[in-house]
Design an enzyme around this catalytic site. Structure first.
Site, PDB file in Angstrom:
ATOM      1  N   CYS A  72       0.871  -1.170   0.000  1.00  0.00           N
ATOM      2  CA  CYS A  72       0.000   0.000   0.000  1.00  0.00           C
ATOM      3  C   CYS A  72       0.914   1.227   0.000  1.00  0.00           C
ATOM      4  CB  CYS A  72      -0.900  -0.016   1.229  1.00  0.00           C
ATOM      5  SG  CYS A  72      -1.903   1.466   1.391  1.00  0.00           S
ATOM      6  N   CYS A 218      -4.690   6.100  -4.920  1.00  0.00           N
ATOM      7  CA  CYS A 218      -4.054   4.809  -4.642  1.00  0.00           C
ATOM      8  C   CYS A 218      -2.614   4.888  -5.104  1.00  0.00           C
ATOM      9  CB  CYS A 218      -4.802   3.686  -5.369  1.00  0.00           C
ATOM     10  SG  CYS A 218      -3.978   2.081  -5.239  1.00  0.00           S
TER      11      CYS A 218
END
Length: 274
Positions: A72, A218
């Protein structure tokens, strides 16, 4: 159970961060889903900070559906800022399931993280069969039901597919995202990006995240998009990826390693009562 935690975001991509180094908290899948639920605390991902002898910390990421993710990007940058302030150190090394990631803390809440090399072999994505990962030839339809074929697959710690289109607003990511995420070709599912090349230095994107759904930004999708742009000779080695709330700058060095630079929010301390 009362848990002290932090809330942070990178361009609206938000996280609940729990420090699990001293007081270890074991959360069930249902508890993770509850924390991520917008009706309770709410976040795109939950991050646990664990002890690690060979780095500053070990990070474990959970998507809002309770499933674990190996990488992430924005979450790593947020935790790097948190640990930098704790240790008064501008360089932070964080270990993840996808490897050790080095971050540099710059001025004005700007954090750069080296995400490593992208993987492009079909079995590294992974795909369920051997295909050309630069063009998977997957069909998606725009809002006028006009068919578009393409899709470049890249793994940057997690699997991504990037569709380059002429106008992103002609495509409904909320509709396309879940169907491509669960496409039979992706045995571990995938993140889905619809991308529009503005010029060689700027790409506009909309992202559907595997296990989290529609997100405002993202980090790994930004890295995958920039790398896919380079593979398709559409962009330079440094490209801005534009989300709803701002941009991440992605640069690819001479060793093909991907660097991500962008802002993180201030750190907010919260209490979670489970």
């Amino acid at each position: 159970m009362d848990i002290k935690a932090f809330k942070m975001d990178g361009l609206g991509n938000d996280f609940v961060i729990i420090d699990n180094r001293k007081n270890i908290i074991n959360l069930t899948k249902d508890q993770i889903i509850k924390i991520c639920d917008r009706k309770f605390i709410g976040c795109d991902q939950l991050i646990l900070i664990g002890e690690d002898k060979s780095s500053d910390a070990f990070l474990t990421f959970f998507n809002s559906d309770g499933g674990e993710s190996a990488a992430c990007g924005n979450g790593t940058r947020c935790v790097a800022d948190l640990i930098s302030k704790e240790k008064n150190n501008k360089t932070v090394i964080l270990k993840t399931l996808s490897g050790s990631l080095k971050s540099e803390v710059l001025e004005n809440n700007i954090i750069t993280t080296e995400m490593g090399k992208a993987k492009t072999e079909w079995n590294e994505i992974p795909l369920s069969e051997k295909l050309d990962t630069i063009n998977l030839n997957i069909k998606i339809n725009d809002k006028n039901n006009k068919e578009h074929s393409g899709g470049t697959a890249v793994n940057v710690g997690n699997p991504h597919i990037v569709f380059f289109v002429n106008e992103i607003n002609n495509f409904d990511i909320g509709k396309i995202g879940p169907s491509i995420e669960n496409h039979k070709i992706f045995p571990e599912k995938c993140n889905v990006t619809i991308a529009q090349i503005i010029n060689k230095k700027l790409i506009k994107v909309k992202v559907w995240e595997r296990g989290a759904g529609l997100t405002k930004a993202c980090g790994t999708a930004a890295c995958a998009t920039a790398f896919a742009g380079k593979l398709n000779n559409l962009t330079d080695n440094e490209t801005d990826i534009e989300f709803k709330k701002g941009k991440l700058t992605i640069s690819i060095d001479e060793k093909n390693s991907i660097h991500m630079r962008g802002p993180v929010s201030d750190i907010k301390e919260i209490n979670i009562n489970l």
